[in-house]
Design a protein around this motif. Structure first.
Motif, PDB file in Angstrom:
ATOM      1  N   UNK A  32       6.131  18.063  -6.951  1.00  0.00           N
ATOM      2  CA  UNK A  32       4.442  18.202  -6.564  1.00  0.00           C
ATOM      3  C   UNK A  32       3.108  17.318  -7.631  1.00  0.00           C
ATOM      4  N   UNK A  33       2.548  16.804  -7.539  1.00  0.00           N
ATOM      5  CA  UNK A  33       2.027  15.517  -8.116  1.00  0.00           C
ATOM      6  C   UNK A  33       2.149  16.024  -9.614  1.00  0.00           C
ATOM      7  N   UNK A  34       1.990  17.351  -9.651  1.00  0.00           N
ATOM      8  CA  UNK A  34       1.268  17.712 -11.596  1.00  0.00           C
ATOM      9  C   UNK A  34       2.995  17.536 -11.947  1.00  0.00           C
ATOM     10  N   UNK A  35       4.269  17.298 -11.115  1.00  0.00           N
ATOM     11  CA  UNK A  35       5.402  17.582 -11.874  1.00  0.00           C
ATOM     12  C   UNK A  35       5.536  15.548 -12.006  1.00  0.00           C
ATOM     13  N   UNK A  36       5.153  15.539 -10.882  1.00  0.00           N
ATOM     14  CA  UNK A  36       5.567  13.211 -11.109  1.00  0.00           C
ATOM     15  C   UNK A  36       4.746  13.034 -11.849  1.00  0.00           C
ATOM     16  N   UNK A  37       3.574  13.584 -12.596  1.00  0.00           N
ATOM     17  CA  UNK A  37       2.910  13.142 -13.978  1.00  0.00           C
ATOM     18  C   UNK A  37       3.376  13.825 -15.066  1.00  0.00           C
ATOM     19  N   UNK A  38       4.307  14.643 -14.777  1.00  0.00           N
ATOM     20  CA  UNK A  38       4.879  14.864 -15.882  1.00  0.00           C
ATOM     21  C   UNK A  38       5.878  14.292 -16.530  1.00  0.00           C
ATOM     22  N   UNK A  39       7.029  14.016 -15.126  1.00  0.00           N
ATOM     23  CA  UNK A  39       8.127  13.077 -15.362  1.00  0.00           C
ATOM     24  C   UNK A  39       7.068  11.457 -16.015  1.00  0.00           C
ATOM     25  N   UNK A  40       6.697  11.186 -15.577  1.00  0.00           N
ATOM     26  CA  UNK A  40       5.981   9.897 -15.684  1.00  0.00           C
ATOM     27  C   UNK A  40       5.366   9.342 -17.093  1.00  0.00           C
ATOM     28  N   UNK A  41       5.094  10.628 -17.251  1.00  0.00           N
ATOM     29  CA  UNK A  41       5.012  11.216 -19.264  1.00  0.00           C
ATOM     30  C   UNK A  41       5.000  11.369 -19.716  1.00  0.00           C
ATOM     31  N   UNK A  42       6.821  12.042 -20.000  1.00  0.00           N
ATOM     32  CA  UNK A  42       7.853  12.136 -20.668  1.00  0.00           C
ATOM     33  C   UNK A  42       8.804  10.963 -20.556  1.00  0.00           C
TER      34      UNK A  42
END
Length: 332
Positions: free
Chosen positions: A64-74
């Motif tokens: 999901x978009x939220x998961x992709x955002x978490x990966x980019x943040x990490x």
């Protein structure tokens, strides 16, 4: 007239059959061409560039978009936490080492041998009973003297010494800048002196910790002694007589003395092997864990106590430092 009609009829029948056969072949060819065209269309639809992009593969994870955002943040946090200064310092050190390695020239074998012979002669002159600090100082003094000689000597003196101008320059650089590498090349290594200082911070009146003996506690009449081996006449051989604990071994000695017939030897000494790795003995047998020897002696004598002496260990190289057995003399 009938005869003339027969050939004509036969020709018309053959022509009709040929026409039917041609029609069937055309139909079959048409059907094959149609199937081929359909197959090509299906293949094109399956292997089109956008097909796999639009349809996910079987077993492919969809985020999901939220998961992709978490990966980019990490990823951003990990990059921000990288030790940039340390990485740059390591790169500079690598470049410096690379430049030093390029500047370093390998000394000729004969020159290395000459250096090693002189250093060994200096160590021999120093004596055998010198510590490592004195040995290092002697080697360092040789290096200083050699550098001083090379710097102050003329070309004629160096040639008399057996060195060309190029060899003297290489030796000077090795002694001045690559001294440790030169020592490694000639195989000379002097270990640093290590000083051991013992700190006894134990209170004066504190008792020594008692060694734990596996198994139940031994009764007082067993008179158990750790790291002790008593001699005597064997009443029961321990090679074939094993007990779970030292207490069981002592009890076996007591029971044997009670059941002994008149005139028979009565056990009054027990010897037990508590070590899982077996127990040393100077005889030819291999003594294993839980061996229980029952012995008799009117005047029990010690074979070994606490530690084996140094002269004994010199004559028996396989003997350990500490006596592994434990034993006791049964009190009457």
């Amino acid at each position: 007239m009938v005869r003339g009609l027969a050939p004509a009829t036969a020709l018309r029948g053959r022509a009709a059959a040929a026409a039917r056969w041609c029609t069937c072949r055309r139909v079959a060819v048409a059907v094959c061409l149609g199937n081929l065209a359909a197959a090509l269309l299906v293949a094109r639809a399956l292997y089109a560039p956008g097909t796999f992009a639009s349809a996910p593969k079987r077993g492919e994870a969809r985020y999901s978009k939220e998961q992709v955002r978490w990966v980019e943040e990490s990823i951003r946090i990990r990059r921000a936490a990288e030790p940039v200064e340390l990485i740059e310092a390591v790169k500079k050190l690598r470049k410096a080492f690379a430049r030093e390695e390029k500047r370093r020239k390998e000394l000729p074998l004969e020159l290395k041998q000459k250096v090693s012979r002189e250093i060994l002669q200096r160590l021999r002159d120093l004596g055998e009973n010198r510590n490592t600090t004195e040995q290092r100082e002697a080697v360092e003094s040789w290096r200083v003297e050699k550098l001083k000689y090379i710097r102050s000597s003329s070309t004629q003196n160096l040639s008399n010494f057996g060195l060309s101008s190029e060899e003297s320059r290489m030796l000077k650089q090795a002694l001045d800048f690559n001294w440790r590498m030169l020592l490694e090349d000639i195989g000379l290594w002097i270990p640093p002196t290590v000083y051991h200082i013992e700190h006894d911070d134990k209170p004066e009146n504190e008792q020594e910790e008692q060694e734990i003996v596996p198994g139940p506690p031994l009764p007082p009449e067993c008179n158990a002694e750790l790291h002790t081996d008593y001699g005597g006449t064997a009443v029961r051989w321990g090679l074939t007589h094993h007990k779970e604990s030292a207490a069981d071994c002592c009890q076996a000695c007591i029971d044997q003395a009670k059941r002994a017939k008149p005139g028979a030897l009565k056990c009054n000494i027990w010897v037990y092997c508590p070590s899982e790795y077996g127990c040393y003995s100077p005889d030819k047998y291999e003594h294993k864990h839980q061996e229980c020897w029952l012995k008799q002696a009117d005047h029990p004598k010690l074979n070994f106590k606490d530690r084996y002496s140094e002269p004994y260990r010199d004559s028996h190289p396989t003997a350990p430092v500490v006596v592994p057995w434990m034993s006791g003399v049964i009190s009457a």
